[in-house]
Design a protein around this motif. Structure first.
Motif, PDB file in Angstrom:
ATOM      1  N   GLY A   1       0.825  -1.202   0.000  1.00  0.00           N
ATOM      2  CA  GLY A   1       0.000   0.000   0.000  1.00  0.00           C
ATOM      3  C   GLY A   1       0.858   1.249   0.000  1.00  0.00           C
ATOM      4  O   GLY A   1       0.579   2.220  -0.710  1.00  0.00           O
ATOM      5  N   ALA A   2       1.939   1.235   0.799  1.00  0.00           N
ATOM      6  CA  ALA A   2       2.878   2.359   0.793  1.00  0.00           C
ATOM      7  C   ALA A   2       3.550   2.501  -0.564  1.00  0.00           C
ATOM      8  O   ALA A   2       3.802   3.616  -1.031  1.00  0.00           O
ATOM      9  CB  ALA A   2       3.929   2.167   1.891  1.00  0.00           C
ATOM     10  N   ILE A   3       3.819   1.372  -1.209  1.00  0.00           N
ATOM     11  CA  ILE A   3       4.419   1.416  -2.544  1.00  0.00           C
ATOM     12  C   ILE A   3       3.453   2.041  -3.550  1.00  0.00           C
ATOM     13  O   ILE A   3       3.851   2.862  -4.379  1.00  0.00           O
ATOM     14  CB  ILE A   3       4.816   0.004  -3.001  1.00  0.00           C
ATOM     15  CG1 ILE A   3       5.928  -0.558  -2.111  1.00  0.00           C
ATOM     16  CG2 ILE A   3       5.227   0.008  -4.467  1.00  0.00           C
ATOM     17  CD1 ILE A   3       7.282   0.085  -2.294  1.00  0.00           C
ATOM     18  N   MET A   4       2.168   1.679  -3.500  1.00  0.00           N
ATOM     19  CA  MET A   4       1.200   2.283  -4.418  1.00  0.00           C
ATOM     20  C   MET A   4       1.103   3.790  -4.191  1.00  0.00           C
ATOM     21  O   MET A   4       0.996   4.558  -5.148  1.00  0.00           O
ATOM     22  CB  MET A   4      -0.177   1.630  -4.256  1.00  0.00           C
ATOM     23  CG  MET A   4      -0.288   0.248  -4.859  1.00  0.00           C
ATOM     24  SD  MET A   4      -2.009  -0.338  -4.934  1.00  0.00           S
ATOM     25  CE  MET A   4      -2.715   0.794  -6.144  1.00  0.00           C
ATOM     26  N   ALA A   5       1.150   4.198  -2.917  1.00  0.00           N
ATOM     27  CA  ALA A   5       1.139   5.637  -2.626  1.00  0.00           C
ATOM     28  C   ALA A   5       2.391   6.293  -3.193  1.00  0.00           C
ATOM     29  O   ALA A   5       2.325   7.369  -3.805  1.00  0.00           O
ATOM     30  CB  ALA A   5       1.046   5.859  -1.121  1.00  0.00           C
ATOM     31  N   MET A   6       3.534   5.656  -2.995  1.00  0.00           N
ATOM     32  CA  MET A   6       4.808   6.172  -3.510  1.00  0.00           C
ATOM     33  C   MET A   6       4.796   6.276  -5.018  1.00  0.00           C
ATOM     34  O   MET A   6       5.306   7.248  -5.606  1.00  0.00           O
ATOM     35  CB  MET A   6       5.934   5.242  -3.055  1.00  0.00           C
ATOM     36  CG  MET A   6       7.309   5.563  -3.604  1.00  0.00           C
ATOM     37  SD  MET A   6       8.456   4.141  -3.431  1.00  0.00           S
ATOM     38  CE  MET A   6       7.861   3.085  -4.787  1.00  0.00           C
ATOM     39  N   ALA A   7       4.220   5.280  -5.697  1.00  0.00           N
ATOM     40  CA  ALA A   7       4.213   5.240  -7.154  1.00  0.00           C
ATOM     41  C   ALA A   7       3.232   6.234  -7.771  1.00  0.00           C
ATOM     42  O   ALA A   7       3.295   6.504  -8.973  1.00  0.00           O
ATOM     43  CB  ALA A   7       3.883   3.832  -7.640  1.00  0.00           C
ATOM     44  N   SER A   8       2.330   6.775  -6.952  1.00  0.00           N
ATOM     45  CA  SER A   8       1.404   7.794  -7.441  1.00  0.00           C
ATOM     46  C   SER A   8       2.162   9.092  -7.695  1.00  0.00           C
ATOM     47  O   SER A   8       3.257   9.304  -7.179  1.00  0.00           O
ATOM     48  CB  SER A   8       0.277   8.013  -6.424  1.00  0.00           C
ATOM     49  OG  SER A   8      -0.459   6.821  -6.210  1.00  0.00           O
ATOM     50  N   ASP A   9       1.564   9.965  -8.471  1.00  0.00           N
ATOM     51  CA  ASP A   9       2.207  11.240  -8.783  1.00  0.00           C
ATOM     52  C   ASP A   9       2.058  12.250  -7.655  1.00  0.00           C
ATOM     53  O   ASP A   9       2.945  13.079  -7.424  1.00  0.00           O
ATOM     54  CB  ASP A   9       1.606  11.815 -10.069  1.00  0.00           C
ATOM     55  CG  ASP A   9       1.840  10.898 -11.258  1.00  0.00           C
ATOM     56  OD1 ASP A   9       2.948  10.920 -11.811  1.00  0.00           O
ATOM     57  OD2 ASP A   9       0.916  10.140 -11.611  1.00  0.00           O
ATOM     58  N   LEU A  10       0.943  12.184  -6.948  1.00  0.00           N
ATOM     59  CA  LEU A  10       0.641  13.134  -5.886  1.00  0.00           C
ATOM     60  C   LEU A  10      -0.041  12.389  -4.753  1.00  0.00           C
ATOM     61  O   LEU A  10      -0.698  11.362  -4.965  1.00  0.00           O
ATOM     62  CB  LEU A  10      -0.293  14.240  -6.412  1.00  0.00           C
ATOM     63  CG  LEU A  10       0.259  15.093  -7.563  1.00  0.00           C
ATOM     64  CD1 LEU A  10      -0.868  15.839  -8.257  1.00  0.00           C
ATOM     65  CD2 LEU A  10       1.314  16.065  -7.046  1.00  0.00           C
ATOM     66  N   ARG A  11       0.104  12.915  -3.550  1.00  0.00           N
ATOM     67  CA  ARG A  11      -0.459  12.260  -2.374  1.00  0.00           C
ATOM     68  C   ARG A  11      -1.134  13.293  -1.478  1.00  0.00           C
ATOM     69  O   ARG A  11      -0.509  14.295  -1.104  1.00  0.00           O
ATOM     70  CB  ARG A  11       0.648  11.538  -1.583  1.00  0.00           C
ATOM     71  CG  ARG A  11       1.167  10.274  -2.255  1.00  0.00           C
ATOM     72  CD  ARG A  11       2.559   9.895  -1.789  1.00  0.00           C
ATOM     73  NE  ARG A  11       3.536  10.883  -2.258  1.00  0.00           N
ATOM     74  CZ  ARG A  11       4.073  10.878  -3.478  1.00  0.00           C
ATOM     75  NH1 ARG A  11       3.735   9.951  -4.348  1.00  0.00           N
ATOM     76  NH2 ARG A  11       4.932  11.812  -3.839  1.00  0.00           N
TER      77      ARG A  11
END
Length: 284
Positions: free
Chosen positions: A135-145
């Protein structure tokens, strides 16, 4: 949204629609030209499974051929984003797999990150509560958080006896928070709180929990209202220039910008400026 003009010879096989798309392992909805992915197993804090990894990977790959969606929001159902790989449905079976099967799995999870980075649409992660492991990886791989003060992001691979180098973490995370801070998170597996995440630059914005999805959708809609082709070019160059020297990057951006100057959106923006009007971008 006005459909982008394309030769009928190119459109066949190169453009797809998500009309009627119904995934089996997560939620999908379209809010105008914004796509909303919901990880929807709230009773387990929205863990991923073998099937959801693969289906998410396939959706992000497909988005490269979709014009009707111009931005993506990823959220978790309930009060959490994603607790990572399901302990019973993924971690347990991994302990019994052969090396070829383990490599097939780790490559599949990495392909999800590749697909998220390669899709032309900017991706916004809406992060509340637990955001751990994959889940942290998907957040990291997103462009913005965009997150909340109660969000807890943890790259906890070391806590289960694995390396922090998972799904691109050792490449992407230092570029977001810096090498020293990434090392802290990847060696310790500790949780990064919302306020600390904002101060480190991992979070772009913090909002109250009840404002999380509205804020993420509003932000995505603002992006979707911009020049889609140019936004896709920005995303591509942000990714590609990681491996370039400054001179190479400047030349690549010169070529990219010249291409964008050939778009109708560039001309629309000029004529709207002259007329003191707001441009209506159409993505062509």
């Amino acid at each position: 949204m006005t459909e982008r003009a394309m030769s009928e010879h190119l459109r066949e096989g190169n453009r797809q629609s998500l009309q009627g798309y119904t995934p089996q392992h997560f939620g999908w909805a379209q809010h105008g030209d914004v796509g909303l992915i919901t990880l929807n197993r709230p009773e387990r804090k929205n863990p991923l499974t073998f099937e959801s990894y693969a289906e998410l990977r396939d959706l992000f790959r497909r988005l490269s051929y979709v014009d009707e969606v111009r931005a993506i929001v990823v959220q978790g159902a309930g009060d959490n984003f994603c607790s990572g790989g399901d302990v019973h449905e993924i971690i347990g079976p991994l302990t019994t797999m052969s090396m070829p099967d383990l490599l097939a799995f780790t490559r599949m999870t990495g392909d999800l990150v590749k697909a998220m980075r390669a899709c032309p649409q900017p991706v916004i992660a809406a992060i509340d509560g637990v955001c751990a492991g994959a889940g942290a990886i998907m957040a990291m791989a997103s462009d913005l958080r965009v997150g909340t003060a109660r969000s807890k992001t943890a790259f906890l691979f070391t806590r289960v006896g694995l390396a922090g180098c998972d799904m691109g973490a050792c490449s992407i995370l230092p570029r977001i928070v810096g090498q020293g801070r990434a090392s802290d998170l990847l060696y310790s597996g500790r949780s990064l709180g919302g306020e600390e995440g904002l101060s480190w630059g991992f979070m772009n914005r913090l909002v109250a929990p009840e404002r999380l999805l509205p804020e993420a959708l509003e932000w995505a809609q603002q992006i979707a209202g911009g020049p889609a082709f140019a936004h896709a070019m920005t995303k591509k160059m942000l990714h590609q220039e990681w491996a370039m020297g400054v001179d190479e990057a400047i030349e690549s951006e010169a070529q990219a910008q010249a291409i964008c100057m050939m778009t109708q959106d560039f001309h629309r923006a000029y004529h709207a400026f002259v007329a003191k009007q707001r441009p209506e971008f159409q993505g062509d």
